[in-house]
Design an enzyme around this catalytic site. Structure first.
Site, PDB file in Angstrom:
ATOM      1  N   PHE A  39       6.186  -0.096  17.364  1.00 38.26           N
ATOM      2  CA  PHE A  39       6.090  -1.531  17.084  1.00 38.26           C
ATOM      3  C   PHE A  39       7.417  -2.184  16.744  1.00 38.26           C
ATOM      4  O   PHE A  39       7.683  -3.311  17.095  1.00 38.26           O
ATOM      5  CB  PHE A  39       5.144  -1.779  15.907  1.00 38.26           C
ATOM      6  CG  PHE A  39       3.715  -1.583  16.255  1.00 38.26           C
ATOM      7  CD1 PHE A  39       2.982  -2.620  16.782  1.00 38.26           C
ATOM      8  CD2 PHE A  39       3.097  -0.366  16.061  1.00 38.26           C
ATOM      9  CE1 PHE A  39       1.653  -2.462  17.102  1.00 38.26           C
ATOM     10  CE2 PHE A  39       1.762  -0.191  16.382  1.00 38.26           C
ATOM     11  CZ  PHE A  39       1.039  -1.237  16.908  1.00 38.26           C
ATOM     12  N   TRP A  46       6.468  -5.882  17.880  1.00 34.19           N
ATOM     13  CA  TRP A  46       6.831  -6.907  16.888  1.00 34.19           C
ATOM     14  C   TRP A  46       8.286  -7.353  17.042  1.00 34.19           C
ATOM     15  O   TRP A  46       8.611  -8.516  16.824  1.00 34.19           O
ATOM     16  CB  TRP A  46       6.587  -6.429  15.457  1.00 34.19           C
ATOM     17  CG  TRP A  46       5.186  -5.945  15.244  1.00 34.19           C
ATOM     18  CD1 TRP A  46       4.827  -4.774  14.646  1.00 34.19           C
ATOM     19  CD2 TRP A  46       3.956  -6.587  15.630  1.00 34.19           C
ATOM     20  NE1 TRP A  46       3.458  -4.642  14.655  1.00 34.19           N
ATOM     21  CE2 TRP A  46       2.904  -5.732  15.243  1.00 34.19           C
ATOM     22  CE3 TRP A  46       3.633  -7.779  16.268  1.00 34.19           C
ATOM     23  CZ2 TRP A  46       1.567  -6.045  15.469  1.00 34.19           C
ATOM     24  CZ3 TRP A  46       2.298  -8.082  16.501  1.00 34.19           C
ATOM     25  CH2 TRP A  46       1.289  -7.228  16.102  1.00 34.19           C
ATOM     26  N   HIS A 109       3.409  -2.819   6.093  1.00 33.51           N
ATOM     27  CA  HIS A 109       3.463  -3.880   7.102  1.00 33.51           C
ATOM     28  C   HIS A 109       2.080  -4.366   7.515  1.00 33.51           C
ATOM     29  O   HIS A 109       1.930  -5.030   8.533  1.00 33.51           O
ATOM     30  CB  HIS A 109       4.247  -3.402   8.334  1.00 33.51           C
ATOM     31  CG  HIS A 109       5.686  -3.151   8.045  1.00 33.51           C
ATOM     32  ND1 HIS A 109       6.466  -2.280   8.764  1.00 33.51           N
ATOM     33  CD2 HIS A 109       6.494  -3.667   7.091  1.00 33.51           C
ATOM     34  CE1 HIS A 109       7.693  -2.265   8.263  1.00 33.51           C
ATOM     35  NE2 HIS A 109       7.733  -3.084   7.248  1.00 33.51           N
ATOM     36  N   CYS A 135     -12.912 -15.366  -3.155  1.00 37.31           N
ATOM     37  CA  CYS A 135     -12.130 -16.125  -4.141  1.00 37.31           C
ATOM     38  C   CYS A 135     -11.805 -17.537  -3.636  1.00 37.31           C
ATOM     39  O   CYS A 135     -11.268 -18.352  -4.366  1.00 37.31           O
ATOM     40  CB  CYS A 135     -10.837 -15.393  -4.500  1.00 37.31           C
ATOM     41  SG  CYS A 135      -9.467 -15.675  -3.358  1.00 37.31           S
ATOM     42  N   GLY A 172       8.958  10.432  10.731  1.00 37.77           N
ATOM     43  CA  GLY A 172       8.969   9.484  11.837  1.00 37.77           C
ATOM     44  C   GLY A 172       9.503   8.103  11.524  1.00 37.77           C
ATOM     45  O   GLY A 172       9.067   7.129  12.119  1.00 37.77           O
TER      46      GLY A 172
END
Ligand SMILES: [Zn+2]
Length: 234
Positions: A39, A46, A109, A135, A172
């Protein structure tokens, strides 16, 4: 197996055996072995999105990816009481899917399958179809994009457990971006031993007590197997 690898696995297993507070930290590298794209790598989903580029097409839907032997080895550690906490940079849900207890996991993340309340930070499954938290806060994607703040609770738990750890195992992750890079630093400062499994270099390599650049899905299960023999479980 080479003699050198065998010897490092043995050292890793012994560190786990002696450890009273093992904390694991995982990054994209553990999931690329499940076929998932990285990612946040140079061409990651991303990273591209932050640059305004379209994501590289993914061959399969996200939820069809399965945990691999690396994820499962960490679950095995949880079962035998050798996982105090797991910190992950991954948003792919594979740790939860593999059976990691939610209370032992911080997802720095966020998680692709979860929404987070913008007010109280509680998360709910995206599949619930809910748009509002009890809430009153709005439920939004829990995935943290570049430049957005990290979830406070996950972040503070990660620091807390890194500080308590006597063995910190980074798996990793290139450990370059903060706060990822702050966690092993925190652990080392508190006197923890450091083990790194990562294909590429990390800035912490010279502090690592044991260092692997071999495949995570091979090293972790071998170390766990060796550990179970030391513990008299196999
Ligand atoms: Zn809420």
């Amino acid at each position: 197996m080479s003699k050198d690898l065998d010897e490092r696995i043995e050292r890793f297993a012994k560190l786990l055996y002696k450890s009273r507070y093992p904390v694991f930290f995982t990054g994209a590298g553990i999931s690329t072995e499940s076929g998932l794209p990285d990612f946040r790598g140079p061409d990651g989903v991303w990273t591209r999105r932050d640059k305004g580029l379209a994501a590289e097409p993914v061959s399969k839907p996200w939820d069809s990816f399965e945990p691999n032997s690396g994820h499962l080895a960490i679950v095995e550690l949880q079962k035998i009481g050798k996982l105090k906490f797991l910190i992950s940079q991954n948003v792919d849900n594979l740790h939860l899917k593999s059976g990691i207890r939610p209370d032992l996991l911080a997802e720095l993340h966020g998680n692709l399958t979860k929404l987070r309340c913008s007010r109280c930070e509680k998360t709910v499954d995206q599949s619930s179809g809910k748009k509002t938290c009890p809430c009153g806060g709005a439920l939004e994607s829990s995935v943290v994009n570049f430049g957005q703040p990290l979830p406070e609770r996950d972040l503070s738990l990660s620091f807390e457990h890194s500080e308590k750890s006597d063995l910190f195992v980074a798996v990793g992750s290139s450990l370059v971006v903060t706060p990822a890079a702050d966690m092993p630093r925190e652990a080392l400062r508190s006197g923890a031993k450091l083990v790194i499994l990562n294909e590429g270099e990390t800035p912490f390599d010279r502090y690592a007590h044991v260092r692997f650049s071999e495949k995570i899905g091979e090293v972790l299960p071998m170390a766990v197997k060796r550990l179970k023999i030391l513990m008299g479980l196999e």
